[in-house]
Design an enzyme around this catalytic site. Structure first.
Site, mmCIF file in Angstrom:
data_model
loop_
_atom_site.group_PDB
_atom_site.id
_atom_site.type_symbol
_atom_site.label_atom_id
_atom_site.label_comp_id
_atom_site.label_asym_id
_atom_site.label_seq_id
_atom_site.Cartn_x
_atom_site.Cartn_y
_atom_site.Cartn_z
ATOM 1 C CD GLU A 47 15.241 -55.931 -63.654
ATOM 2 O OE1 GLU A 47 14.033 -55.893 -63.978
ATOM 3 O OE2 GLU A 47 15.690 -55.325 -62.668
ATOM 4 C CB CYS B 44 12.731 -57.016 -57.588
ATOM 5 S SG CYS B 44 12.157 -58.361 -58.650
HETATM 6 N N1 THU Z 1 10.323 -53.468 -61.755
HETATM 7 C C1 THU Z 1 11.161 -53.946 -62.718
HETATM 8 O O1 THU Z 1 10.815 -53.983 -63.905
HETATM 9 N N2 THU Z 1 12.377 -54.395 -62.311
HETATM 10 C C2 THU Z 1 12.813 -54.399 -61.020
HETATM 11 O O2 THU Z 1 13.834 -54.986 -60.719
HETATM 12 C C3 THU Z 1 12.057 -53.675 -60.015
HETATM 13 C C4 THU Z 1 10.634 -53.428 -60.344
HETATM 14 C C5 THU Z 1 8.996 -52.993 -62.173
HETATM 15 C C6 THU Z 1 7.851 -53.848 -61.734
HETATM 16 C C7 THU Z 1 6.707 -52.853 -61.722
HETATM 17 O O3 THU Z 1 6.160 -52.767 -63.022
HETATM 18 C C8 THU Z 1 7.389 -51.533 -61.387
HETATM 19 O O4 THU Z 1 8.770 -51.724 -61.635
HETATM 20 C C9 THU Z 1 7.191 -51.076 -59.954
HETATM 21 O O5 THU Z 1 7.505 -52.080 -59.057
#
Ligand code: THU
Length: 143
Positions: free
Chosen positions: A61, A92
């Site tokens: 994001e 997140c």
């Molecule tokens: N991740 C995202 O790309 N977006 C989120 O909102 C949640 C987590 C990614 C970060 C990391 O590369 C993987 O997901 C596991 O946490």
């Protein structure tokens, strides 16, 4: 899909899936793609990019919105997050804060997956009472 048209959603979904396929996630193996619609009607996208120094990982994001900013766009009307997870993936906490910077409280955040399922929230539902650029206006040093 209250604030975007169905064809816009389908374009965002396709772009988010394309970004998902480019995710660099060799450590978590958790691939994420995101695509955002600019208020001028363009689509920008981003994927998560991990690092051997794990804490340097950047989520899909945030990379997506940064991609928009670098192409001269600062206002977005929706963002779609694509994963291949059975449980639809919400952004997140750090990404919620960055989403608040560039999307209005009523804008939609839509999680989708490989099963064509979807779940949506408004930005305000994900981060109510957010700290925003307006909160800085009372800081005299910045005026
Ligand atoms: N991740 C995202 O790309 N977006 C989120 O909102 C949640 C987590 C990614 C970060 C990391 O590369 C993987 O997901 C596991 O946490």
């Amino acid at each position: 899909m209250s604030n975007i048209k169905n064809n816009e959603f389908l374009g965002l979904r396709e772009a988010a899936k394309d970004a998902f396929n480019k995710a660099y996630a060799p450590y978590s193996k958790f691939h994420v793609g995101a695509a955002a619609l600019t208020t001028s009607g363009k689509i920008v996208k981003g994927c998560n990019v991990e690092n051997a120094s794990y804490g340097l990982t950047v989520c899909a994001e945030r990379n997506c919105l940064a991609q928009g900013v670098i192409s001269g766009e600062r206002k977005f009307s929706a963002i779609v997050i694509y994963t291949n997870q059975e449980k639809l993936t919400p952004p997140c906490g750090a990404c919620r804060q960055v989403i608040v910077e560039f999307l209005s409280p009523e804008a939609l955040v839509i999680a989708v997956n490989h099963n064509n399922e979807q779940k949506q929230w408004t930005v305000n539902e994900l981060l109510p009472d957010a700290f925003t650029p307006k909160d800085l206006l009372e800081n005299k040093d910045l005026n």
